[in-house]
Write an enzyme that holds these catalytic residues in place. Structure first.
Site, PDB file in Angstrom:
ATOM      1  N   GLU A  84      -3.705  -9.184  -0.210  1.00 44.72           N
ATOM      2  CA  GLU A  84      -4.273  -8.975   1.124  1.00 44.72           C
ATOM      3  C   GLU A  84      -5.783  -8.934   0.972  1.00 44.72           C
ATOM      4  O   GLU A  84      -6.406  -7.883   0.912  1.00 44.72           O
ATOM      5  CB  GLU A  84      -3.727  -7.674   1.733  1.00 44.72           C
ATOM      6  N   GLU A 121       0.824  -1.207   0.000  1.00 44.90           N
ATOM      7  CA  GLU A 121       0.000   0.000   0.000  1.00 44.90           C
ATOM      8  C   GLU A 121       0.862   1.261   0.000  1.00 44.90           C
ATOM      9  O   GLU A 121       0.761   2.112   0.891  1.00 44.90           O
ATOM     10  CB  GLU A 121      -0.963  -0.026   1.194  1.00 44.90           C
TER      11      GLU A 121
END
Length: 809
Positions: A489, A421
């Site tokens: 994820e 991220e």
């Protein structure tokens, strides 16, 4: 790990060459008998007059987990203390074997900003709290007592988005070599031209020398299989010049045993350096032979077999333990995941301990290996202010090659990740390009990905929350049909062991997530079994163990996306285990995203994933069948199984047999509650394959202790997990029992901690007392160096006590 130790003994027994080489390189573990001080002392590296009065500890050691939960400590560290400066010191007595040798110290990990001195001489500073580091002690050693000093600085907080702890939380070793020796991580092994008949093993070896002049050597390479049998050998003459030699060689292995999660066959290459007719160094490298193929539109193939990555993300901490995980703890966790059907792990979001990769190699897990969370700090990166990103630009071009060298020989590592991220990465594409190039230059055999990134230089798109809404995955494939994708994820679902709600919710913590009209139309629908909540009055910070409390997509809907799209090669669930830190609010030590709780107790989702991922016959029924006050109320009874049908029984009477469908992935009955026994029986092709039942429990009557082993070695390393269950008079588990438990332990032991899995329980860990949460609690003990017997007794007011004995040999 015992398998590896046995292999080492076997190699030494079988090889005369090894027997001569054992005097060349000596690896000495120095985990025991460090001195620890939990505060900063000016000039401490020069003052060795007082440290013998400090507290004595063994490493791995995490100081934070010993502290008290307090709201002022901050949500990132799970409200445990994490800041400050700590010191470690250790005495090293001169060893005559060091004469004329090189002596290195290797730290596998210390959190964080470490500075190391020997006898007052500064060896170096290293900011990274997750990657190992090494120093040459040779110039500063003296004949007599040497004092090693380590200062760790975690005073600026938060330094991580999750629980980091503070301390020398991994192993420390002394490595003694000849001045002419193989470099740290100095071997690179690649298998090429792989078939069932043979494999070509390409070997690259880096040898160092303190001399600039030419040094003639002979490099001998011996390959052994996991049983210690020699399967290949070569030798090559070389000249070290300008302090270094990089040698290239090949060995053919006939009839190779290919590595996979189902057949985790490892090979071991012994590298020997011979100088002037004498073996002066030996170095062992674990590797595997397997064929990785990532084929656009067709997916991932391992050894020609189409394979889905059935994976989890992990953090390295555990409830009562913190970050100082002994090998037994890692092994227990991995075996637990293996039994669930998990075959892959993503190291979110940092390098793990070397023993983790050794276990993944030998137990059979594929790994996405990730070196860091974000990159450097920029506006909008949304990382914490004092993590490694502050030092990233100064250190990443050293750390990344070290990371790749450390792990590139592991057969378990099947993909590299550039980060997690990394918000705003598209503004720094030069950096993504440089990282990707380093990965491919140093290891052309594995692809790269990046979590929450679908384009540009990475090889495989990574989906986190950006893949959890309707159309996310299919729209990506339409735009980039020749690019594979992986759920790095995904999904994010919450559940609390023993808690159920019949109405679905998107609560990320205690309040519903508010979605705008656009987002509300894109999320997958929730499962609600009733129009009115059956299990009311439960703290909203606890989550439902049905598959109906999710952020955007359920377990079952996500697995269908993974299962039905060849280009989507796998998924990594957030997370395999509940972990400390990244709290959503006091007094929550964490959130409930794990499949397994903080104590290592399985939640119902464990069995849901087992039904989707494992081939071992299984069936699981939920919820439990102890619901006082709900008599006559219809309760949704859900069955998970990898069979093709299931039948539900109440007190021996069939309530019907139903088929398992590919779309629903669960079977549901609505059963009016009455005390008794509810039982699920699973079938496949008309035959019974498994059964599971719950009995209504009466009042709490007794404690029941269960140890996961009967014997430990007196080695200061072995660990035993002792589980407490609350039972009724008939021995039935009482799922709502929250009772105080006191432990009494007779014998020599080290207390690792106590835990119950309750994310809201902020009681201390380093005490012999815990309250059960929904009927269960855990005690973890470690052996000392004294043999004998441990007698462990659990007591609770008004309940019958229980005891168990452990033999320490």
């Amino acid at each position: 790990m015992r398998r590896l130790s046995l292999l080492g003994l076997l190699i030494l027994t079988l090889s005369p060459l090894c027997l001569r080489a054992t005097e060349a390189r000596v690896i000495q573990n120095i985990d025991f008998d460090w001195y620890f001080y939990p505060a900063d002392i000016q000039g401490c590296e020069m003052d060795n007059s007082r440290f013998l009065s400090w507290r004595k500890v063994d490493v791995p050691h995490d100081y934070s987990i010993e502290g008290t939960y307090d709201q002022k400590n901050g949500r990132e560290n799970g409200f445990l203390p994490g800041g400050g400066v700590v010191w470690y010191k250790k005495e090293l007595e001169w060893n005559p074997l060091w004469e004329g040798k090189k002596v290195f110290i290797e730290f596998d990990g210390a959190y964080m900003n470490s500075t190391v001195w020997l006898n007052g001489y500064k060896l170096g500073f290293y900011p990274n709290g997750y990657l190992g580091f090494s120093y040459d002690l040779t110039p500063y050693l003296v004949k007599g007592t040497n004092v090693l000093s380590v200062r760790l600085d975690n005073s600026r907080l938060p330094s991580a988005r999750w629980y980091s702890g503070i301390g020398i939380y991994r192993h420390v070793n002394l490595v003694t070599t000849d001045p002419v020796h193989i470099a740290r991580f100095g071997t690179c092994i690649r298998a090429e031209e792989i078939s069932t008949e043979s494999a070509r093993i390409c070997i690259e070896t880096e040898v160092n020398s303190p001399e600039a002049c030419e040094v003639p050597i002979k490099l001998i390479s011996v390959i052994r299989d996991s049983r210690g049998r020699e399967v290949g050998r070569s030798q090559r003459n070389g000249q070290i010049s300008c302090y270094q030699l990089t040698s290239f060689d090949t060995i053919c292995v006939e009839n190779p045993r290919l590595w996979s999660p189902d057949t985790p066959e490892c090979y071991y290459m012994e590298s020997f350096v011979e100088k002037e007719g004498k073996i002066v160094d030996n170095y062992t490298t674990r590797f595997g032979i397997r064929r990785l193929e990532y084929i656009p539109e067709k997916g991932f193939r391992l050894n020609d077999i189409p394979t889905k990555m059935k994976g989890v993300c992990l953090h390295q901490n555990m409830g009562a333990v913190g970050t100082a995980l002994a090998e037994d703890i890692w092994h227990k966790r991995l075996i637990q995941l293996k039994k669930m059907g998990c075959n892959a792990i993503r190291t979110s979001h940092y390098p793990y301990a070397p023993e983790f990769y050794a276990m993944c190699d030998t137990l059979g897990f594929m790994v996405i290996d990730e070196p860091w969370d974000g990159w450097f700090h920029w506006y909008g990166c949304h990382k914490v202010p004092y993590d490694y990103s502050n030092d990233f630009l100064d250190w990443w071009e050293k750390d990344l090659p070290d990371f790749i060298k450390r792990d590139r020989n592991c057969p378990s590592v099947v993909m590299w990740s550039l980060g997690n991220e990394v918000w705003g990465y598209d503004r720094h594409m030069y950096l993504q390009y440089k990282m990707n190039k380093i990965f491919h230059d140093m290891d052309p055999t594995r692809p790269t990905t990046q979590a929450y990134c679908t384009d540009l230089y990475i090889d495989i798109a990574g989906f986190n929350a950006n893949g959890e809404c309707k159309g996310d995955i299919s729209d990506f494939h339409k735009k980039q049909p020749l690019k594979l994708a992986v759920g790095t994820e995904i999904p994010h679902t919450r559940q609390t062991r023993g808690v159920y709600r019949t109405i679905g919710t998107r609560k990320p913590w205690d309040k519903d997530e508010v979605l705008n009209e656009h987002d509300a139309a894109r999320v997958f629908p929730l499962t609600s079994f009733t129009t009115e909540e059956v299990f009311d009055g439960i703290d909203t910070r606890y989550a439902s163990s049905y598959d109906n409390q999710t952020r955007r997509i359920s377990v079952r809907e996500q697995w269908k996306q993974t299962r039905d799209n060849d280009f989507f090669i796998g998924q990594f669930v957030w997370t395999g285990f509940d972990y400390l830190g990244e709290s959503w609010g006091w007094p929550g030590r964490t959130n409930n995203y794990g499949i397994i709780d903080l104590a290592g107790f399985e939640k119902d989702h464990y069995y849901l994933y087992q039904s989707l991922w494992s081939d071992e016959p299984m069936v699981h029924v939920l919820p439990h069948w102890t619901h006082p006050g709900k008599e006559g109320v219809e309760i949704p009874v859900v069955v998970y199984t990898n069979g093709d049908a299931a039948e539900l029984f109440y007190n021996g009477k069939s309530l019907g047999r139903k088929d398992m469908h590919r779309d629903s992935l669960q079977i549901v009955w609505n059963v009016p509650y009455r005390p008794g026994t509810i039982k699920a029986v699973a079938y496949k092709d008309g035959r019974v394959i498994a059964s599971c039942s719950h009995k209504t429990a009466g009042k709490a009557y007794s404690l029941k202790l269960t140890a996961d082993r009967k014997t430990m070695k007196s080695n200061r390393k072995d660990v035993v997990f002792v589980t407490v269950d609350v039972t009724d008079k008939k021995g039935n588990f009482v799922p709502y029992a929250n009772v105080d438990v006191d432990f009494e332990v007779k014998g020599d032991y080290k207390l690792i901690g106590v835990e119950n899995g309750d994310v809201l329980d902020i009681a201390p860990h380093k005490v012999l007392h815990r309250k059960t949460f929904n009927g269960k609690a855990l005690l973890i003990l470690q052996a000392t160096d004294n043999a004998g017997r441990l007698r462990i007794q659990a007591k609770s007011p008004g309940l019958k006590s229980s005891s168990v004995e452990i033999n320490v040999i």
